[in-house]
Each structure stands twice: as C-alpha cells, then as structure tokens.
Design an enzyme around this catalytic site. Structure first.
Site, PDB file in Angstrom:
ATOM      1  N   GLY A   1       0.834  -1.207   0.000  1.00  0.00           N
ATOM      2  CA  GLY A   1       0.000   0.000   0.000  1.00  0.00           C
ATOM      3  C   GLY A   1       0.867   1.255   0.000  1.00  0.00           C
ATOM      4  N   CYS A   2       0.254   2.380  -0.315  1.00  0.00           N
ATOM      5  CA  CYS A   2       1.026   3.633  -0.437  1.00  0.00           C
ATOM      6  C   CYS A   2       1.533   4.099   0.926  1.00  0.00           C
ATOM      7  CB  CYS A   2       0.201   4.700  -1.141  1.00  0.00           C
ATOM      8  SG  CYS A   2      -1.475   4.894  -0.511  1.00  0.00           S
TER       9      CYS A   2
END
Ligand code: NAP
Length: 349
Positions: free
Chosen positions: A159-160
């Site tokens: 995920g970011c």
C-alpha cells in the site's frame, strides 16, 4: 532490459482507467522492455484510452476491454497488473492464475499483502474468499525483497502509506533498533482515494483543509506490522495517525525516534539506501515536490543529538506508492536489469 533479452514482453492491465491503472499505463508506455497488449475498464469499457486519459492520447492507442475479454487473452502476456478496488482481486487473480500459472500477477490492492486472515477481516471488513492463496504471494516491498521477487509469479504490491512507513522503519528493524510503540504520522493527497468523487475528496472540503482519519486503525498497519516481523524479533507496535491534506499527489510520513540520534539515523539509512538508485537520504526535511510524478523516494533526518532524532519519508502515492514500485517488481520478476525505465527526476516546482 538485459542485452540478452531484446524481445519486448507482453503486459496487460486490469482496471486501467483508474488512477493507478492510468499511472501504470504512463510508466509502461515509456518502458523499454515491455509492450502493452490489452487494458480493461468497467464503466469505461469500449472507450478509447486517449478519450478517458487524454494525457495518453497518441501514446496508448487502444480501447478499454472488459475483464472477461482480458481473461481470454492471457496467452498474449507475461505480466498482468491488477488495479481493482479492494476485495475484488481475490476473486479475479486465483481464477486467472490457475488458468495461466506462468503469467506474473502484480496485485495493487490490499487483498494479498498479509497472510493474516483474521487481520484481513478486522481491517477490510469482509472475510477473505481465497485464504489458501494468501501465503503464495510475495510482498513486493522491492528494496528488501529482491531475492523473493526474482522469478515470482504472484506479487502483492504494498500500500502507499505502508511503503512510505516501511521506507523509514525497515532499515531500523533490520538494524535491531525498533522496540515498543512506533509513533508515526502521515499526510496524504486526495488521489489516494481513487477516481470516484467522495465527500472527503470534494474540492471545497479538501483544498485548504487538513484532517486526521482512521487514527491508529488504518488498514496498512496490518501489512507493515506483518512485514516488520520478517525483519526482526522485536515487540514493535505501530501507532500511526494518517491525515488527509490539501494536495493531489504525495505522502509525507514522520517517524518519531527519540531512542536514536540524528547521526545514528543517517548512518543506518545511508547503509540501507546509499546504493539504491531510486532512494536518496538527506540531512533535514525532504519535500513532496521532489518525488511528485516519479517513482523516487527521499528519506530525511532531523532532530537533536540530545533530544533524539526524527525521520521523514516522502513518496508519490501513485509512484513509489503504487505504479513505480509495481514496475520495479515486474523488473525483478522478469529478470530485467534495474532500474530499467524508471530513472526520472521530479520537477522542482
Ligand atoms: N490511489 C492510490 O494512491 C493507491 C495507491 C496504492 C494502491 N492503491 C490500490 O490500487 C487499486 C486501484 O486504485 P485506484 O486509486 O486506481 O482506484 P480507481 O481510480 O477507483 O480505479 C479502479 C479501477 O477498477 C475498475 N473497476 C471498478 N469496479 C470494477 C468492477 N466491478 N469490475 C471490473 N473493474 C472495475 C475501474 O473501472 P472504471 O473506471 O472504468 O469504472 C477502474 O479502472 C485499489 O485497490 C487501491 O486501494 C491505490
């Protein structure tokens, strides 16, 4: 691409009309080793890529296919990027991978980032429908997973926020310096929520505003704690407060490390990243504009030798936080030379 591998490899993108899909198309369109064979969309199915994403007009010349059409064209590709909303790739990838196990699947969603099924239910609010596939995926935090990524066919792209946090945390974990509560804050841009307009990304409510959300319970805590456990035996527990900020692209994470001095931090991050082509370490604060629109990352160090240090991590959520890291992972899975097609400087203003 290595000189021994002059043939362009075929690539497909599922969910290419979204923010991540569109960013993948942008990166892939200039990559020397690959050729886009097909791309799918849902509501934009049948429309031309250049109509939906005008920045790609004249560069990506094809129509968005439907997901079913892509399923019938797997023999044309070596790699498929899956950029669907959460909870959908757990149905799509096992089905496609079973039919073509030689194809590399890189999932951009949260579906396969942790083998913790109970954690998935807690953070993603639904039972995982393909739990037997969870342990088969390699977690694609590139710089710490090169050996596992070489030749991998099932890759869960981080995920970011997880990427930005791990860039700061992973070197400390490997150095045995993480214990107890790990306190971080992170500010993110509105593109992190995808291309469907919602209240919290509505311009009047976002443009000049800052707010915290999901304090201490953000879903990326699951994958970050899980991955850190593979690097050390410590008792570390994530205490992360995300904030939405008045920007479109970028994540700025702050990690409080009073147990380490700035000099110690600079030494640990230098050891981890000095030879990394896409990560730089600076003394002081890095800035979002240095990474926006690129796959690059910066780690910064501040603080005081007596009070202790603080670390900063900046990425573009669509770049290193998604498409850029996914291309790095493709590079390793296919055996291309690093960092093929990824050395772009950011803009200065
Ligand atoms: N945005 C970020 O910064 C970021 C960073 C890292 C990871 N991710 C993850 O990457 C994934 C994609 O994110 P995004 O921001 O690109 O989302 P997005 O902008 O909402 O795009 C979603 C894509 O999936 C397609 N789609 C939606 N529902 C579908 C369905 N039922 N069947 C088939 N296709 C469907 C959409 O097609 P249409 O547009 O044609 O309807 C679009 O191409 C998500 O899992 C997200 O959590 C996002």
């Amino acid at each position: 691409m290595t000189p021994a591998d002059p043939v362009r490899r075929g690539v497909g993108v599922v969910g290419g009309s979204g923010y991540i899909g569109g960013e993948l198309l942008r990166y892939l369109s200039v990559h020397p080793g690959v050729e886009l064979r097909w791309v799918t969309a849902h509501s934009h199915r049948g429309e031309r890529v250049g109509e939906v994403l005008p920045n790609l007009r004249g560069i990506v010349d094809m129509e968005f296919a439907g997901l079913d059409a892509a399923g019938g064209r797997l023999e044309e590709v070596d790699v498929v990027f899956v950029a669907l909303p959460h909870n959908q790739s757990q149905e799509v990838i096992p089905r496609l991978s079973q039919a073509h196990p030689e194809v590399v699947f890189i999932d951009m969603a949260g579906d396969f980032r942790s083998a913790d099924r109970a954690g998935y239910l807690k953070y993603y609010k639904t039972e995982h429908t393909a739990p037997e596939w969870l342990p088969r995926f390699v977690y694609g935090f590139t710089e710490f997973q090169r050996r596992a990524l070489k030749g991998a066919t099932l890759i869960a792209n981080p995920g970011c926020f997880a990427t930005a946090m791990l860039l700061a945390l992973a070197p400390l974990a490997r150095a045995g310096k993480l214990h107890g509560d790990l306190c971080l804050t992170g500010i993110t841009g509105s593109s992190g929520s995808g291309n469907r307009p919602i209240q919290t990304t509505h311009h009047p409510e976002r443009a000049t505003n800052v707010r915290a959300y999901k304090p201490l319970v953000h879903q990326h805590s699951l994958e970050v704690e899980g991955f850190l456990k593979t690097l050390h035996d410590g008792d570390a527990r994530l205490q992360f407060v995300p904030q939405s900020g008045p920007i479109v692209r970028g994540i700025f994470v702050t990690l409080f490390t009073p147990q380490l001095t700035p000099l110690e931090l600079l030494r640990i991050y230098g050891d981890a990243y000095d030879s990394e082509p896409l990560i730089d370490v600076v003394d002081g604060s890095p800035e979002l504009r240095w990474v926006q629109g690129t796959p690059r990352s910066f780690i910064g160090v501040g603080g005081d030798e007596e009070r202790g240090g603080v670390a900063f991590s900046v990425i573009d959520n669509l770049g290193k936080g998604a498409a850029g890291q996914a291309i790095q992972n493709m590079t390793l899975a296919l055996g291309f030379a690093e960092p093929d097609g990824l050395q772009w400087p950011g803009g200065f203003v």
